[in-house]
Design an enzyme around this catalytic site. Structure first.
Site, PDB file in Angstrom:
ATOM      1  N   GLN A 113       0.837  -1.195   0.000  1.00 42.55           N
ATOM      2  CA  GLN A 113       0.000   0.000   0.000  1.00 42.55           C
ATOM      3  C   GLN A 113       0.878   1.254   0.000  1.00 42.55           C
ATOM      4  OE1 GLN A 113      -3.228  -0.294   2.877  1.00 42.55           O
ATOM      5  NE2 GLN A 113      -3.507  -2.442   2.380  1.00 42.55           N
ATOM      6  N   CYS A 114       1.210   1.777   1.145  1.00 36.76           N
ATOM      7  CA  CYS A 114       1.962   3.041   1.212  1.00 36.76           C
ATOM      8  C   CYS A 114       3.345   2.936   0.576  1.00 36.76           C
ATOM      9  CB  CYS A 114       2.070   3.517   2.658  1.00 36.76           C
ATOM     10  SG  CYS A 114       0.458   3.869   3.404  1.00 36.76           S
ATOM     11  N   VAL A 115       4.061   1.852   0.823  1.00 33.96           N
ATOM     12  CA  VAL A 115       5.399   1.696   0.235  1.00 33.96           C
ATOM     13  C   VAL A 115       5.276   1.640  -1.285  1.00 33.96           C
ATOM     14  CG1 VAL A 115       7.421   0.182   0.046  1.00 33.96           C
ATOM     15  CG2 VAL A 115       6.384   0.613   2.297  1.00 33.96           C
TER      16      VAL A 115
END
Length: 176
Positions: A113-115
């Site tokens: 997700q964020c990475v």
């Protein structure tokens, strides 16, 4: 969260993040943190994804703090973000350019997700990124490996030991 995620977080990800941060500080590379944190009390500033997913981290709350195991130094930047990609909801690009940063070393949660979003957006903005795969984690090993395979074309994927070796050999070429 599930037991395997918690085990990877505490036994692999956090110790490796701590080692990376230490090596970055030793070599003079900039260390920057991002946390999920609403900018408003009611969270109206959050991305649609965070609203739909029910991600709500109150402004100034305990949940918005960097955990003690990898706490920021007194002159390190901590950016509050309200979307999966730190580039979409912060002034990170502006800050990195002011700091003269061209290479990013990325670790943290969640790999898929964020990475993932940050790695892809970094590439689109011209940053050369390294994803430190043993300093990232997500809800299952399958999701972690799938994310790495899917964004491999946007970055180099290295281990903590490999990145620390590069930082010590040539900090300017790796992380600052």
């Amino acid at each position: 969260a599930n037991a395997s995620f918690q085990q990877r977080l505490h036994d692999v990800v956090l110790p490796n993040l701590r080692r990376l941060i230490g090596a970055a500080r030793e070599t003079g590379a900039e260390v920057m943190y991002t946390v999920i944190e609403n900018l408003t009390r009611d969270g109206r500033d959050r991305s649609l994804d965070y609203k739909i997913s029910g991600i709500f981290v109150g402004k100034g709350s305990w949940e918005a703090q960097v955990i003690d195991a990898i706490a920021p130094g007194d002159d390190e930047i901590v950016l509050a973000k309200t979307s999966s990609s730190l580039f979409n909801s912060t002034n990170c690009d502006y800050l990195l350019r002011n700091l003269g940063v061209e290479h990013l070393i990325v670790g943290g949660l969640l790999t898929d997700q964020c990475v993932d979003h940050t790695i892809r957006d970094a590439a689109d903005r011209g940053y050369r990124a390294i994803c430190v795969h043993d300093a990232c984690g997500t809800l299952s090993e399958e999701r972690h490996e799938s994310a790495l395979a899917l964004f491999a074309g946007y970055c180099r994927i290295l281990t903590t030991d490999e990145v620390i070796g590069e930082l010590r050999r040539a900090p300017a070429a790796c992380g600052q």
